[in-house]
Enzyme design. Structure first.
Site, PDB file in Angstrom:
ATOM      1  N   GLN A 190       7.445   2.852  -5.918  1.00 59.66           N
ATOM      2  CA  GLN A 190       8.383   3.730  -5.480  1.00 59.66           C
ATOM      3  C   GLN A 190       9.873   3.710  -6.445  1.00 59.66           C
ATOM      4  O   GLN A 190      10.462   4.805  -6.605  1.00 59.66           O
ATOM      5  CB  GLN A 190       8.647   3.052  -4.052  1.00 59.66           C
ATOM      6  CG  GLN A 190       7.564   2.861  -3.157  1.00 59.66           C
ATOM      7  CD  GLN A 190       6.761   4.258  -2.725  1.00 59.66           C
ATOM      8  OE1 GLN A 190       7.322   5.223  -2.884  1.00 59.66           O
ATOM      9  NE2 GLN A 190       5.335   4.115  -2.793  1.00 59.66           N
ATOM     10  N   TYR A 234       0.789  -1.202  -0.121  1.00 64.86           N
ATOM     11  CA  TYR A 234      -0.179   0.027   0.200  1.00 64.86           C
ATOM     12  C   TYR A 234       0.823   1.213   0.014  1.00 64.86           C
ATOM     13  O   TYR A 234       2.108   1.228   0.042  1.00 64.86           O
ATOM     14  CB  TYR A 234      -0.843  -0.127   1.056  1.00 64.86           C
ATOM     15  CG  TYR A 234      -0.583  -0.043   2.370  1.00 64.86           C
ATOM     16  CD1 TYR A 234       0.593   0.310   3.178  1.00 64.86           C
ATOM     17  CD2 TYR A 234      -1.759  -0.481   3.468  1.00 64.86           C
ATOM     18  CE1 TYR A 234       0.795   0.053   4.355  1.00 64.86           C
ATOM     19  CE2 TYR A 234      -1.356  -0.496   4.791  1.00 64.86           C
ATOM     20  CZ  TYR A 234      -0.268  -0.172   5.311  1.00 64.86           C
ATOM     21  OH  TYR A 234      -0.037  -0.297   6.573  1.00 64.86           O
ATOM     22  N   GLU A 235       0.218   2.413  -0.263  1.00 67.74           N
ATOM     23  CA  GLU A 235       0.784   3.536  -0.179  1.00 67.74           C
ATOM     24  C   GLU A 235       1.903   3.919  -1.387  1.00 67.74           C
ATOM     25  O   GLU A 235       2.835   4.361  -1.519  1.00 67.74           O
ATOM     26  CB  GLU A 235       1.475   4.004   1.014  1.00 67.74           C
ATOM     27  CG  GLU A 235       1.790   5.339   1.258  1.00 67.74           C
ATOM     28  CD  GLU A 235       0.370   6.107   1.414  1.00 67.74           C
ATOM     29  OE1 GLU A 235       0.338   7.208   0.563  1.00 67.74           O
ATOM     30  OE2 GLU A 235      -0.506   5.853   2.339  1.00 67.74           O
ATOM     31  N   GLY A 236       1.318   2.934  -2.498  1.00 65.20           N
ATOM     32  CA  GLY A 236       2.210   2.811  -3.720  1.00 65.20           C
ATOM     33  C   GLY A 236       3.119   1.527  -3.550  1.00 65.20           C
ATOM     34  O   GLY A 236       3.942   1.704  -2.817  1.00 65.20           O
TER      35      GLY A 236
END
Lengths: 600, 600
Positions: free
Chosen positions: A447, A440-442
């Site tokens: 990244q 999650y969060e990319g």
């Protein structure tokens, strides 16, 4: 049953001996950060995390969240009370501005406290963690009225926040999102759509939940340039700013998932729900990205948190369980067997874990400091460099940190052997919980693309050039200290690999962008190794200085030097293999026809 | 929902194009193994696995096993019926001797079939898998009477078998075990003790369960030299060899664990249960070790099984899910987004998975063949070399295979992003199930010690020397083929690292045995890389030959060559880093005082 002790001594070593945070006390951004105060907060936070959050970790995993037919969600037993104590102790207010009830302490302290909470109970720590993201979005883009209405409640923790980005057909590719926002007559919008994977989207621990929702206005251009951000509270604030009328949004279901069972992962259905635009129309993605840096550092820190708690329990088992004999002859001949810790392969696992975990902690805390300096540094040069490092290294820390969290949790489970696979011992929960942070969060691959595609070329490569120069300079200095020369040499070599990989990218990515894509992950891994290697060089230097001066706990400082050397021996050599692997380029992997990937 | 298709074409490519198994048909040990027969069995086994075992995998995980108050255990719905079909189709009889109802087919075919079953449903495949271990122990050490009584039932699958080694205080270190065996007047023994982690120890899918139990007779010497093996059936066979009187043993509880929920992991309590000695008194551990090679190959194969099924589902998702655009410009401009497969970082994950999985499959099947040759080869020289390779590489395959299973399952879960973390999509189950294989049947660190401590020095290093010579010879040959020269060069380099690491061990282990211990895991990883690299060289050569001759499926052969090159580019460079890391030796990790590992 697993246990947790906050590594306050290690945090303090980084802050005091390595970062010399005390020297900044009283300066802009660090007004209240005097060393005794910082130490006291760390001690208290550690105590709170281990005494209040940690005991609920295993039972919360076993019980999970329950959604009821009316769409309400019940969190595990004890969570609501622990969260109430969190709010009463003011833990959510640490780094928030004083104007909205915060304590205005530096973020470098905030990330350390968040590590403890996340180690102790990752699922429970997500409720305030996501609220923190909402606070930052409002601070950056909210109107004065919105700030006044929402910030005090969110900062106090009375209300919690969520982020609503993902839809069933789009996660990474937010340009595809379909949720609609139709303007109402009163300046608000009617939000309609389905959002999925909404962490803490519904629960019973706070009196209101404030959703930050990405949606499209009627005339919005397609793709990412037509996304706006809206604030959509579960209960509409009444004239006194208290929760009033129920908004037309509901949790449609919660997911059965691998871990973080104490954090409800919700499908959120918005059915003409009332919301208000935050910031400018069609600039929602940019606003969301403001929250991203903080959120990604926080997720990298979740990786650290799981690595730390898993390490502690792996080490404790190795000093408790007796099995086999030392290769060099029985260590405890009066016992039926020696402790696991006598076995070099067990020590290798523990030293790897330690070197990665402590290297990561130093890196995260250092980046925490850079986020403060990016706002408050006295000279523009220092401010700009701090901001460059934050931009460059946030994707690295998010991905490398979460890879380390999962890897260390897995290896520490291995130390426990079969007992690590059994739920009641707690080791397997660390693995399951740590796993989500890589996604999650990319997702971590995203990244890597952010690093190589956006962060490296930023300002003509200024950030990475500064980074090289910083490493070169500190390596040169360290070579003059005998106890550091091994580590300095290994880091110099790894930095050479990083430079070579950078050159390779500069030469090959323009020819074929797929070369950037195929190399990105490995490039990021090399940068992560060098960044952690630099942190170990600094920690090694600080430990050597303490030992030379007869200051501090000698055993602690000796252990630091051994871990520094183990990082040089056991981790940095990977940089060379990674550079060789990325230099193969994209040709082979792109040549495979898509259908050849399928088994038929 | 995940799906499974048996990779029959890949198995056949290895057996037919690489191993030329058809050339052995009719020879000793391969009497019934004519190529059409082998192909037909593989097709049928693949169909059985995907149609009968696979559909029960996810529901079995969700439901798990249930222990009732009377100590009985119910398996998940559908398992008993699927197992009945397994027995009726005679799948358990494939490689067993004809004298006891078996088909006497070679083990090289048996391991391939076991892969399919294990991919389709790892938990369910454990019931017959453990029975196979019991059969081998009886074949090797049972009396004629024991063989006649038990083998036909076990081979037919009417009864199942278990292995009972672990006790609460001892796993790896079996010398500590305490279970007692008191002689009865009738030549049997009364077995008393508690065994834990007994896979499939109790269930309701067969009419009897035959436990193979390690215990100590009254005058047994301490340690591993006083352990005997007993056969302890749940129901004592009556005069007709049918299940009679209930024995005094019971499942005390089943474990809540991370995965393989469909396989009950039992605490087994023996309370004066009637058992019979197998083989000689105090030689139980040696007897157990006979089962070990087969069991360890089988567990490595479980790693392969989970890697394969995870890969298939990762690849299928990458060709179905649309997200983002190709870096080189939209591939499907008429669609809102391109398929995941356009992204180089996704392809990197899939190619890594493919190169590891197919390299591992070739290695396991080749070792399967070596186990046949170790029994049946026509010349003593060939027999001895086959046995050497089996001894040397079994621990490598067990550890590297299961590491790959977990790693590939994790990376394929990553391809699915957030959807991979959700239980209903099945990807997270592969990770949880794969995890146990790194632990049981000797934790992977124990395999490394077995390799370095026992297998390398065996016969003055004869096995590893033969291995070097084999690699050198095939590298030299391959260099003459242009399409293989890259791979041959990379393998030569990796083999050079392996030789250097071997030299390092020879020089440094005698000085300090901890150097062997600290290097063991990395040494094993290098050996695994070289062994898989050799398999890729062979597969590349076979594919190149097919393409040159215009034979076979050109797309399949092209994919093989690309995967071979990716193994050379993407995996073999790790050998150098591993060699550098192991050369650091044990000094740093052993210097750390034990108590310095604890957080205080």
């Amino acid at each position: 049953m697993a246990s947790y002790t906050a590594p306050v001594r290690d945090t303090r070593f980084i802050m005091e001996n390595v970062l010399k945070l005390g020297d900044r006390a009283g300066k802009p951004g660090f007004e209240s950060a005097d060393p005794d105060m910082v130490a006291a907060i760390l001690e208290e936070a550690g105590k709170f995390a281990s005494e209040i959050f940690a005991p609920l970790n295993a039972p919360g995993d076993a019980q999970g969240c329950t959604r009821h037919d009316d769409g309400s969600v019940t969190v595990p037993d004890g969570y609501a009370d622990a969260y109430r104590q969190y709010c009463e102790a003011g833990w959510g207010t640490l780094t928030a501005p004083e104007a909205y009830g915060g304590q205005a302490l530096p973020h470098v302290l905030g990330v350390a406290v968040e590590e403890y909470l996340s180690s102790a109970n990752m699922a429970l720590a997500m409720y305030p963690g996501l609220t923190d993201g909402a606070v930052r979005a409002l601070l950056a883009r909210g109107s004065d009225e919105q700030k006044a209405l929402y910030l005090p409640k969110l900062i106090a923790g009375e209300w919690t926040g969520t982020m609503n980005l993902t839809e069933p057909h789009c996660g990474t590719d937010l340009g595809l999102l379909r949720s609609r926002a139709e303007p109402n007559d009163d300046g608000s919008f009617a939000i309609t759509g389905t959002k999925i994977f909404i962490s803490c989207g519904e629960h019973d621990i706070a009196s209101n939940i404030v959703h930050f929702v990405l949606a499209r206005t009627p005339d919005a251009p397609p793709g990412t340039k037509g996304i706006s951000m809206f604030i959509v509270p579960k209960f509409l604030p009444d004239e006194n700013g208290e929760p009033g009328e129920r908004n037309s949004l509901q949790c449609g279901s919660i997911e059965e998932k691998m871990g973080i069972h104490g954090s409800g992962t919700c499908v959120m259905n918005y059915d003409g729900a009332k919301g208000w635009l935050i910031g400018e129309e069609n600039k929602g993605l940019a606003a969301m990205f403001i929250m991203m840096n903080a959120a990604r550092l926080w997720v990298g820190m979740q990786g650290l948190g799981q690595a730390e708690v898993a390490y502690q329990n792996g080490a404790a088992y190795a000093l408790d369980r007796r099995q086999g004999r030392a290769l060099s002859g029985a260590k405890d001949p009066e016992e039926a067997a020696d402790l696991l810790i006598v076995h070099p392969d067990v020590r290798r696992l523990l030293m790897d874990a330690r070197a990665k975990t402590e290297g990561l902690r130093a890196l995260i805390i250092w980046i925490g400091l850079q986020t403060d300096l990016a706002l408050h540094a006295e000279s523009e040069e220092e401010r700009q460099q701090a901001d460059d490092f934050v931009q460059l290294l946030i994707p690295v820390v998010k991905a490398i940190g979460t890879d380390i969290g999962y890897d260390v949790a897995t290896q520490m489970q291995q130390v426990w052997g079969g007992h690590g696979y059994i739920a009641e011992n707690g080791m397997e929960q660390f693995v399951r919980d740590a796993r989500i942070a890589m996604i999650y969060e990319g997702a971590n691959g995203v990244q890597a693309m952010d690093l190589v595609g956006r962060k490296l070329p930023m300002h003509g490569g200024r950030a990475v050039q500064s980074f090289f120069a910083m490493v070169d300079k500190e390596v040169a200095q360290a070579k003059e200290t005998k106890s550091l020369s091994d580590l300095a040499g290994a880091l110099e070599k790894a930095n050479g690999e990083l430079k070579a990989a950078s050159m390779w990218l500069m030469e090959n990515a323009p020819k074929n962008p797929n070369n950037a894509g195929s190399a990105a992950y490995m490039y990021m891994q090399i940068l992560g190794l060098v960044a952690m290697g630099l942190m170990w060089l600094r920690m090694g230097a600080a430990a050597a200085k303490s030992l030379d001066g007869g200051e501090g706990d000698a055993a602690f400082m000796q252990a630091k030097l051994l871990c520094a050397r183990h990082f040089a021996n056991g981790q940095l050599p990977d940089a060379g293999a990674l550079r060789r692997k990325l230099s193969a380029g994209a040709e082979t992997i792109m040549k495979m026809p898509a259908e050849s990937f399928l088994r038929t």
